[in-house]
Design a protein around this motif. Structure first.
Motif, PDB file in Angstrom:
ATOM      1  N   MET A   1      12.565  40.800 -18.113  1.00 36.75           N
ATOM      2  CA  MET A   1      11.185  41.005 -18.514  1.00 36.75           C
ATOM      3  C   MET A   1      10.467  40.270 -17.593  1.00 36.75           C
ATOM      4  SD  MET A   1       9.331  40.632 -22.142  1.00 36.75           S
ATOM      5  CE  MET A   1       9.495  38.765 -22.226  1.00 36.75           C
ATOM      6  N   ALA A   2       9.114  41.225 -17.030  1.00 32.87           N
ATOM      7  CA  ALA A   2       8.342  40.484 -15.982  1.00 32.87           C
ATOM      8  C   ALA A   2       7.733  39.401 -16.651  1.00 32.87           C
ATOM      9  CB  ALA A   2       7.364  41.511 -15.575  1.00 32.87           C
ATOM     10  N   ARG A   3       7.395  38.232 -16.032  1.00 32.51           N
ATOM     11  CA  ARG A   3       6.711  37.102 -16.348  1.00 32.51           C
ATOM     12  C   ARG A   3       5.363  37.290 -16.313  1.00 32.51           C
ATOM     13  NH1 ARG A   3       6.499  31.620 -12.880  1.00 32.51           N
ATOM     14  NH2 ARG A   3       5.007  30.432 -14.003  1.00 32.51           N
ATOM     15  N   HIS A   4       4.832  36.853 -17.472  1.00 30.56           N
ATOM     16  CA  HIS A   4       3.099  37.121 -17.794  1.00 30.56           C
ATOM     17  C   HIS A   4       2.510  35.832 -17.020  1.00 30.56           C
ATOM     18  CE1 HIS A   4      -0.763  37.468 -19.509  1.00 30.56           C
ATOM     19  NE2 HIS A   4      -0.759  36.216 -19.944  1.00 30.56           N
ATOM     20  N   ARG A   5       1.537  36.381 -16.319  1.00 27.59           N
ATOM     21  CA  ARG A   5       0.835  35.542 -15.332  1.00 27.59           C
ATOM     22  C   ARG A   5      -0.705  35.393 -15.699  1.00 27.59           C
ATOM     23  NH1 ARG A   5       3.749  33.844 -10.972  1.00 27.59           N
ATOM     24  NH2 ARG A   5       5.487  35.266 -10.227  1.00 27.59           N
ATOM     25  N   LEU A   6      -1.127  33.999 -16.125  1.00 26.83           N
ATOM     26  CA  LEU A   6      -2.512  33.892 -16.322  1.00 26.83           C
ATOM     27  C   LEU A   6      -3.370  34.007 -14.866  1.00 26.83           C
ATOM     28  CD1 LEU A   6      -2.574  30.660 -18.507  1.00 26.83           C
ATOM     29  CD2 LEU A   6      -2.963  32.952 -19.277  1.00 26.83           C
ATOM     30  N   PHE A   7      -2.993  33.521 -14.094  1.00 22.11           N
ATOM     31  CA  PHE A   7      -3.596  33.551 -12.754  1.00 22.11           C
ATOM     32  C   PHE A   7      -2.698  34.404 -11.811  1.00 22.11           C
ATOM     33  CE2 PHE A   7      -4.847  29.728 -14.758  1.00 22.11           C
ATOM     34  CZ  PHE A   7      -6.311  29.730 -14.802  1.00 22.11           C
ATOM     35  N   ASP A   8      -3.206  35.729 -11.557  1.00 20.95           N
ATOM     36  CA  ASP A   8      -2.413  36.768 -10.791  1.00 20.95           C
ATOM     37  C   ASP A   8      -3.075  36.771  -9.496  1.00 20.95           C
ATOM     38  OD1 ASP A   8      -0.788  38.864 -10.388  1.00 20.95           O
ATOM     39  OD2 ASP A   8      -2.124  40.519 -10.839  1.00 20.95           O
ATOM     40  N   GLU A   9      -2.369  35.825  -8.681  1.00 16.56           N
ATOM     41  CA  GLU A   9      -2.905  35.309  -7.334  1.00 16.56           C
ATOM     42  C   GLU A   9      -1.940  34.745  -6.649  1.00 16.56           C
ATOM     43  OE1 GLU A   9      -6.667  33.685  -5.053  1.00 16.56           O
ATOM     44  OE2 GLU A   9      -6.475  33.154  -7.099  1.00 16.56           O
ATOM     45  N   ASP A  10      -1.853  35.067  -5.295  1.00 11.73           N
ATOM     46  CA  ASP A  10      -1.050  34.452  -4.270  1.00 11.73           C
ATOM     47  C   ASP A  10      -1.642  32.883  -3.873  1.00 11.73           C
ATOM     48  OD1 ASP A  10       1.618  36.022  -3.615  1.00 11.73           O
ATOM     49  OD2 ASP A  10      -0.100  37.483  -4.051  1.00 11.73           O
ATOM     50  N   ILE A  11      -0.842  31.783  -3.832  1.00  8.78           N
ATOM     51  CA  ILE A  11      -1.592  30.483  -3.217  1.00  8.78           C
ATOM     52  C   ILE A  11      -0.695  29.910  -2.290  1.00  8.78           C
ATOM     53  CG2 ILE A  11      -2.043  28.276  -3.780  1.00  8.78           C
ATOM     54  CD1 ILE A  11      -4.248  30.035  -5.038  1.00  8.78           C
ATOM     55  N   LEU A  12      -1.336  29.618  -1.001  1.00  6.96           N
ATOM     56  CA  LEU A  12      -0.475  29.017  -0.123  1.00  6.96           C
ATOM     57  C   LEU A  12      -0.539  27.500  -0.177  1.00  6.96           C
ATOM     58  CD1 LEU A  12       1.275  29.343   2.482  1.00  6.96           C
ATOM     59  CD2 LEU A  12      -0.948  29.308   3.798  1.00  6.96           C
ATOM     60  N   VAL A  13       0.562  26.532  -0.226  1.00  7.24           N
ATOM     61  CA  VAL A  13       0.602  25.351  -0.169  1.00  7.24           C
ATOM     62  C   VAL A  13       1.435  24.780   0.860  1.00  7.24           C
ATOM     63  CG1 VAL A  13       1.370  23.160  -1.638  1.00  7.24           C
ATOM     64  CG2 VAL A  13       0.692  25.123  -2.760  1.00  7.24           C
ATOM     65  N   ILE A  14       1.146  24.005   1.798  1.00  2.37           N
ATOM     66  CA  ILE A  14       1.740  23.115   2.897  1.00  2.37           C
ATOM     67  C   ILE A  14       1.857  21.964   2.844  1.00  2.37           C
ATOM     68  CG2 ILE A  14       1.292  22.992   5.389  1.00  2.37           C
ATOM     69  CD1 ILE A  14      -0.562  25.327   5.596  1.00  2.37           C
ATOM     70  N   GLY A  15       3.108  21.469   2.930  1.00  6.91           N
ATOM     71  CA  GLY A  15       3.638  20.077   2.650  1.00  6.91           C
ATOM     72  C   GLY A  15       4.088  19.915   1.157  1.00  6.91           C
ATOM     73  N   LEU A  16       5.270  19.849   1.102  1.00  7.84           N
ATOM     74  CA  LEU A  16       5.946  19.574  -0.293  1.00  7.84           C
ATOM     75  C   LEU A  16       6.355  18.155  -0.444  1.00  7.84           C
ATOM     76  CD1 LEU A  16       8.056  22.869  -0.697  1.00  7.84           C
ATOM     77  CD2 LEU A  16       5.794  22.356  -1.713  1.00  7.84           C
ATOM     78  N   GLY A  17       5.540  17.220  -0.274  1.00 11.96           N
ATOM     79  CA  GLY A  17       5.941  15.913  -0.643  1.00 11.96           C
ATOM     80  C   GLY A  17       5.362  15.710  -1.932  1.00 11.96           C
ATOM     81  N   ARG A  18       5.260  14.446  -2.526  1.00  5.82           N
ATOM     82  CA  ARG A  18       4.801  14.169  -3.751  1.00  5.82           C
ATOM     83  C   ARG A  18       3.720  15.057  -4.388  1.00  5.82           C
ATOM     84  NH1 ARG A  18       4.072   7.962  -5.694  1.00  5.82           N
ATOM     85  NH2 ARG A  18       6.157   8.047  -5.189  1.00  5.82           N
ATOM     86  N   PHE A  19       2.407  14.829  -3.562  1.00  7.20           N
ATOM     87  CA  PHE A  19       1.348  15.710  -4.126  1.00  7.20           C
ATOM     88  C   PHE A  19       1.377  17.031  -3.874  1.00  7.20           C
ATOM     89  CE2 PHE A  19      -2.705  17.670  -2.772  1.00  7.20           C
ATOM     90  CZ  PHE A  19      -3.367  17.198  -3.663  1.00  7.20           C
ATOM     91  N   GLY A  20       1.873  17.657  -2.830  1.00 13.05           N
ATOM     92  CA  GLY A  20       1.856  19.282  -2.653  1.00 13.05           C
ATOM     93  C   GLY A  20       2.886  19.731  -3.627  1.00 13.05           C
TER      94      GLY A  20
END
Length: 222
Positions: free
Chosen positions: A1-20
């Motif tokens: 079943m498709a996941r329900h999304r409150l915010f139907d948007e693509d977001i870019l995150v650069i850097g996956l340290g603690r904060f990112g």
């Protein structure tokens, strides 16, 4: 079943340290499609199954950043903190790509000043702004967000379209969404305590309290 999304948007995150990583995981929970870039291959692999897409690349290099097509994103979050040079180069590349809303982590006042000079729209100091909190602010409706340990939150936000031009009694937001409008503020005026007869205008700012998940539903409305 498709996941329900409150915010139907693509977001870019650069850097996956603690904060990112905290910002990315929370935005994924909120329903955003999170695309991430991480220079460390092992760290990129760690999150490859948790996010929509994770690219192992150096975003400071324009040719490598181009693989993620940054021009297609409305919002980008730069979580790089280990190298100020990489942070600045990455932010500059995003500005050059024309990303409309860029959020970037700063590790010092001078770093923040340079980010702002480059053209970053929102500079974040992790000591005051956690990645989790920033995840709630990138949708541009919430202007302030405080969440308590029991899942209860108080936010400052702009009203959704369905409330504009109506009183709180007419919209019955508390019954419809399970949250309470505590106060409202019109331009040039102080915040006033909200009552059923309070009429909400397009330029009002509202203070809303309630369970964080229910506030997210209200904030997701157009």
């Amino acid at each position: 079943m498709a996941r329900h999304r409150l915010f139907d948007e693509d977001i870019l995150v650069i850097g996956l340290g603690r904060f990112g990583a905290a910002a990315a995981i929370e935005m994924d929970r909120l329903g955003y499609r999170v695309h991430a870039i991480e220079g460390d291959g092992a760290q990129a692999e760690k999150f490859s199954r948790r996010l929509t897409r994770v690219l192992a690349a150096d975003a400071a290099d324009p040719s490598q950043l181009a693989q993620a097509k940054p021009q297609d994103f409305r919002v980008a979050v730069v979580g790089i903190g280990t190298s100020i040079e990489s942070s600045l180069l990455t932010a500059g590349n995003l500005v050059d790509a024309g990303v409309p809303s860029i959020w970037a982590k700063a590790v010092s006042a001078e770093h923040a000043r340079l980010l702002e000079r480059i053209g970053v729209h929102h500079v974040i100091f992790p000591e005051a702004e956690s990645g989790n909190r920033v995840a709630h602010l990138v949708n541009d409706r919430m202007m302030g967000y405080i969440e308590f340990e029991d899942g209860y939150a108080i936010v400052k936000m702009s009203p959704p379209q369905e409330m504009i031009g109506f009183t709180l009694a007419e919209t019955d937001i508390r019954k419809k969404y399970g949250v309470t409008v505590v106060g409202v503020k019109a331009p040039g005026e102080d915040f006033t305590h909200a009552v059923p007869e309070t009429k909400v205008g397009r330029h009002h700012i509202m203070i809303v309290s309630g369970p964080s998940k229910l506030i997210e539903q209200l904030a997701s409305r157009p």
